[in-house]
Design a protein around this motif. Structure first.
Motif, PDB file in Angstrom:
ATOM      1  N   GLY A 162       0.831  -1.205   0.000  1.00 56.44           N
ATOM      2  CA  GLY A 162       0.000   0.000   0.000  1.00 56.44           C
ATOM      3  C   GLY A 162       0.862   1.249   0.000  1.00 56.44           C
ATOM      4  O   GLY A 162       1.752   1.390   0.836  1.00 56.44           O
ATOM      5  N   LEU A 163       0.603   2.128  -0.960  1.00 58.51           N
ATOM      6  CA  LEU A 163       1.360   3.370  -1.070  1.00 58.51           C
ATOM      7  C   LEU A 163       0.379   4.517  -1.272  1.00 58.51           C
ATOM      8  O   LEU A 163      -0.830   4.290  -1.404  1.00 58.51           O
ATOM      9  N   ILE A 164       0.898   5.733  -1.307  1.00 59.85           N
ATOM     10  CA  ILE A 164       0.053   6.838  -1.756  1.00 59.85           C
ATOM     11  C   ILE A 164       0.675   7.438  -3.015  1.00 59.85           C
ATOM     12  O   ILE A 164       1.848   7.233  -3.294  1.00 59.85           O
ATOM     13  N   GLU A 167       4.177   9.021  -3.540  1.00 62.54           N
ATOM     14  CA  GLU A 167       5.386   8.213  -3.331  1.00 62.54           C
ATOM     15  C   GLU A 167       5.858   7.499  -4.599  1.00 62.54           C
ATOM     16  O   GLU A 167       6.920   6.908  -4.622  1.00 62.54           O
TER      17      GLU A 167
ATOM     18  N   SER B  21       3.584   1.676   3.069  1.00 69.98           N
ATOM     19  CA  SER B  21       4.484   2.790   3.360  1.00 69.98           C
ATOM     20  C   SER B  21       3.952   3.520   4.596  1.00 69.98           C
ATOM     21  O   SER B  21       2.750   3.485   4.878  1.00 69.98           O
ATOM     22  N   PRO B  22       4.829   4.191   5.339  1.00 70.68           N
ATOM     23  CA  PRO B  22       4.360   4.927   6.528  1.00 70.68           C
ATOM     24  C   PRO B  22       3.261   5.931   6.191  1.00 70.68           C
ATOM     25  O   PRO B  22       2.276   6.057   6.922  1.00 70.68           O
ATOM     26  N   LYS B  23       3.412   6.618   5.047  1.00 74.54           N
ATOM     27  CA  LYS B  23       2.409   7.623   4.670  1.00 74.54           C
ATOM     28  C   LYS B  23       1.048   6.980   4.444  1.00 74.54           C
ATOM     29  O   LYS B  23       0.011   7.530   4.788  1.00 74.54           O
ATOM     30  N   ARG B  24       1.059   5.805   3.820  1.00 74.87           N
ATOM     31  CA  ARG B  24      -0.200   5.094   3.577  1.00 74.87           C
ATOM     32  C   ARG B  24      -0.867   4.710   4.903  1.00 74.87           C
ATOM     33  O   ARG B  24      -2.071   4.866   5.070  1.00 74.87           O
TER      34      ARG B  24
END
Lengths: 178, 209
Positions: A162-164, A167, B21-24
């Motif tokens: 999971g990413l945003i 990134e 990811s930390p942001k997610r």
């Protein structure tokens, strides 16, 4: 035998929920996961008082409504929180809201749309090769080729990291319809 | 119904043993209406950051703690057996003792004295069934009973390694209630204890026990 009068009928609570998973979860699978967990957690006696019924479930949007007895609402929510797996597919059930009537539930909690777009393009995440496969809101789900993380995903019955969006490197989202 | 808030101080991102990811994780937590801390052993600027320590003896632990306390917002210690649990509650600088199993009365007393919170991880409950879940519930019962007697804090965490293991405040509250927590105990384990850990100003290293 006549019907039970309205005043004596058991009160219900309707729960709107969203299923989150890397896999498509079918209605039968979901129902089995919830009921199996409730039965194991509450035992036969309490599960019989639950009066659980999966009323509807949209497999595309992964949104649904279930009903239970108003006296067992707490237990039902606890059961939903502990559902994690069905047929080696990790899932979680997020409760969106609870209401006494279906009409109010739909008005309050199910008006929002949660579109998940399926896409397919290659990109980079911190110099690792990834393949973006899903996008919703600001979120990106991606396959990763790095062995250690793929194994980690496999052990957890998941497929995607999971990413945003911000990134992801080397990708113009508008080109891919996101 | 009281206002239910949840600060989840044990989550892991892709930088340690997780898959997001930390942001997610931060964004997912926002959607669920909770706050999180990430225990990757990396200091993040945008979120509370913790480190999980392991040590064989007090000397080693003191050395690691003195290095970690200035860098991280909170410190966790990985317990397990009696010896590790006792070591984990022997320093005031340790904030949370994790993976404890059933603790004994000595550990309980020391945890209360040194204000070390004992963790209950939802992950253990989520991923177990029948016999093994029963064992975990027995451990929670034991620790809750000792907490009531000796007054140490219990903290609930998701132990999440993925976005799907995060739980919102209401769900966590209902699970705790089902496990036998009183309303105030549940609210304290979900919000008051983690909040006080993040606010806590540490005293100097002081070994007790």
């Amino acid at each position: 035998m006549g019907k039970i009068p309205k005043s004596m009928r058991e009160k219900k609570r309707y729960i709107a929920f969203k299923v989150r998973s890397d896999f498509k979860i079918k209605k039968e699978e979901l129902s089995m996961a919830i009921w199996g967990n409730a039965l194991s957690m509450l035992g036969e006696m309490k599960a019989s008082k639950l009066n659980y019924w999966l009323i509807e479930y949209d497999e595309e949007k992964m949104l649904g409504i279930l009903t239970c007895s108003h006296r067992m609402l707490s237990e039902m929510l606890a059961c939903l929180a502990l559902v994690s797996n069905v047929n080696n597919k990790m899932l979680s059930i997020v409760t969106l809201g609870v209401s006494g009537t279906l009409k109010a539930l739909r008005r309050k909690f199910l008006k929002k749309d949660y579109p998940i777009r399926e896409v397919s393009f290659k990109a980079k995440f911190r110099e690792r090769d990834i393949k973006v496969v899903r996008s919703y809101n600001n979120f990106i789900d991606a396959e990763i080729s790095e062995q250690e993380i793929s194994e980690r995903l496999g052990n957890m019955n998941m497929r995607y990291i999971g990413l945003i969006k911000e990134e992801i490197e080397d990708a113009t989202f508008s080109e891919h319809g996101i | 119904m009281p206002r239910i808030r949840f600060i989840d101080l044990r989550t892991h991102s892709i930088n340690s043993i997780g898959v997001d990811s930390p942001k997610r994780l931060i964004e997912e937590a926002k959607l669920l209406g909770i706050k999180i801390g990430i225990c990757d052993g990396i200091k993040y600027s945008s979120v509370a950051s913790g480190i999980i320590l392991e040590a064989r003896n007090k000397r080693e632990l003191r050395r690691k703690v003195s290095k970690a306390k200035s860098e991280y917002d909170y410190i966790l210690f990985d317990g397990g057996d009696e010896k590790k649990n006792r070591l984990g509650v022997s320093l005031r600088e340790i904030d949370i003792l994790i993976n404890t199993g059933a603790i004994d009365t000595y550990t309980a007393r020391l945890a209360a004295k040194n204000e070390v919170a004992i963790e209950i991880s939802l992950r253990d409950l989520i991923h177990t069934f029948r016999g093994s879940r029963v064992k975990i519930i027995r451990v929670i019962d034991n620790n809750l009973m000792l907490s009531r007697k000796y007054g140490f804090s219990i903290i609930v965490t998701s132990g999440a390694r993925s976005r799907y293991e995060l739980r919102n405040a209401r769900e966590t509250f209902e699970v705790l209630k089902y496990l036998g927590f009183k309303e105030e105990e549940a609210l304290s384990a979900m919000f008051k204890t983690p909040e006080s850990i993040l606010k806590r100003e540490k005293e100097e290293v002081k070994i007790i026990g």
